[in-house]
Design an enzyme around this catalytic site. Sequence first.
Site, short mmCIF file in Angstrom:
data_model
loop_
_atom_site.label_atom_id
_atom_site.label_comp_id
_atom_site.label_asym_id
_atom_site.label_seq_id
_atom_site.Cartn_x
_atom_site.Cartn_y
_atom_site.Cartn_z
CG HIS A 51 -1.88 -0.75 0.68
ND1 HIS A 51 -2.38 -1.67 2.49
CD2 HIS A 51 -2.46 -1.65 -0.19
CE1 HIS A 51 -3.56 -2.46 1.75
NE2 HIS A 51 -3.44 -2.56 0.86
CB CYS A 109 7.41 11.39 -13.89
SG CYS A 109 8.17 10.60 -14.01
P1 NAD Z 1 -7.00 -3.59 10.51
O1 NAD Z 1 -6.68 -2.54 10.75
O2 NAD Z 1 -8.34 -3.80 8.97
O3 NAD Z 1 -6.89 -5.12 11.20
C1 NAD Z 1 -5.93 -4.08 12.13
C2 NAD Z 1 -5.51 -6.04 12.58
O4 NAD Z 1 -4.78 -5.59 13.77
C3 NAD Z 1 -6.71 -6.45 13.43
O5 NAD Z 1 -6.94 -7.76 12.85
C4 NAD Z 1 -6.83 -6.45 14.88
O6 NAD Z 1 -7.34 -7.74 15.73
C5 NAD Z 1 -5.03 -6.95 15.40
N1 NAD Z 1 -4.08 -6.46 15.70
C6 NAD Z 1 -4.93 -4.72 17.12
N2 NAD Z 1 -3.54 -4.50 17.89
C7 NAD Z 1 -2.72 -5.38 17.32
C8 NAD Z 1 -1.37 -6.03 17.88
N3 NAD Z 1 -0.48 -5.64 19.11
N4 NAD Z 1 -0.28 -6.72 17.80
C9 NAD Z 1 -1.44 -7.95 16.73
N5 NAD Z 1 -2.62 -7.78 15.68
C10 NAD Z 1 -3.47 -6.60 16.72
O7 NAD Z 1 -5.06 -3.58 9.51
P2 NAD Z 1 -5.18 -4.26 7.83
O8 NAD Z 1 -5.97 -5.54 7.37
O9 NAD Z 1 -3.64 -3.53 7.19
O10 NAD Z 1 -5.67 -3.34 7.51
C11 NAD Z 1 -6.40 -1.97 7.31
C12 NAD Z 1 -5.12 -1.15 6.36
O11 NAD Z 1 -5.44 0.16 6.40
C13 NAD Z 1 -3.94 -1.69 5.56
O12 NAD Z 1 -4.33 -1.66 4.42
C14 NAD Z 1 -3.07 -0.78 4.87
O13 NAD Z 1 -3.12 0.22 4.45
C15 NAD Z 1 -3.76 0.94 5.88
N6 NAD Z 1 -3.13 1.50 7.47
C16 NAD Z 1 -1.83 1.59 8.02
C17 NAD Z 1 -1.57 2.16 8.81
C18 NAD Z 1 -0.04 1.82 9.06
O14 NAD Z 1 0.52 2.28 8.14
N7 NAD Z 1 0.64 2.23 10.46
C19 NAD Z 1 -2.65 1.94 9.84
C20 NAD Z 1 -4.20 1.95 9.89
C21 NAD Z 1 -4.42 1.21 8.55
ZN ZN Z 2 6.81 8.99 -14.36
#
Ligand code: NAD
Ligand code: ZN
Length: 268
Positions: free
Chosen positions: A139, A168
């Site tokens: 992502h 670009c």
């Molecule tokens: P999600 O938010 O859909 O799910 C998060 C998962 O993490 C849940 O299943 C939850 O139970 C679990 N979780 C919570 N705390 C935890 C811990 N301490 N240890 C392990 N697991 C834990 O996340 P997703 O499936 O990655 O999808 C959301 C999308 O949003 C991602 O693809 C990403 O692109 C984006 N996103 C990124 C960030 C980041 O870069 N840190 C933050 C938020 C959303």
């Molecule tokens: Zn380009």
Amino acid sequence: MTLREPPGERGEALEQAIEEAARLIAASRHVVALVGAGLSAESGVPTFRGPEGLWTKHGEPDLRDYERFVEDPKRWWEMRRDRANRLGELVQALETAVPNPGHLALRDMEEMGRLKHIITQNIDNLHQLAGSQAITEIHGNRTKLRCVLCNQRWPVEGFLLDELPPKCPDCTAGIVKGDTVMFGEPIPRDALDDCINQSQMCDCMLLVGTSAVVYPAAQFPVDVKSAGGSLIEVNPNETPLTGLCDVVLRGPAGETLPLVVEKLRAAR
Ligand code: NAD
Ligand code: ZN
């Protein structure tokens, strides 16, 4: 087993799962970690889904983000510049987040030769800050920009923004946007190809902090399992993939992954 069980039972059940996870990892040729927002929760970055998730608290987002960018990229750049972002809470947390013991454990596994690749859905740059090397960001990465046409990437820092939207400098034809993949935007082809290759080589996949409902990422573990590989889930909550997993570490990644690293070290 969960870290919230009474210490006696928890100790034994968790100990067993940690041992089983370490055994599977050590016995595998090509271990890949599929990482989601949950890994960075212990760095103070909120997730979208799950009990404390931003969408659970504030409702689902507008899924027309990319469509709007394509319609009017200049306006998107102006909004970005003005920091007018409805995900303000997330953006603020991302500015100050540092890697937690879960990120460091994945780095350690790579250094030990046990983990071959990280496929991360996170955009937070925390794997790089932790020192991991082999990373595919499905992502994108919030600290980079990308050409929508040729996929060339640059650090945000130092990129010249004299006209909006920027063109670009490489292919001169594409428009430059943030590298983070927007809702409705296709996954960049180069990243997707890396993920498919890694999943094909993978014989053991760690599912760390991902709710496993976002496609195409949710498909990779299913493919690994159908090809005879094993799955290890690291998540305090159940996910749609839990039933497919060979081992489940039902606890926060920052607490359980370092215990797996300890076991791997002890077995050397
Ligand atoms: P999600 O938010 O859909 O799910 C998060 C998962 O993490 C849940 O299943 C939850 O139970 C679990 N979780 C919570 N705390 C935890 C811990 N301490 N240890 C392990 N697991 C834990 O996340 P997703 O499936 O990655 O999808 C959301 C999308 O949003 C991602 O693809 C990403 O692109 C984006 N996103 C990124 C960030 C980041 O870069 N840190 C933050 C938020 C959303
Ligand atoms: Zn380009």
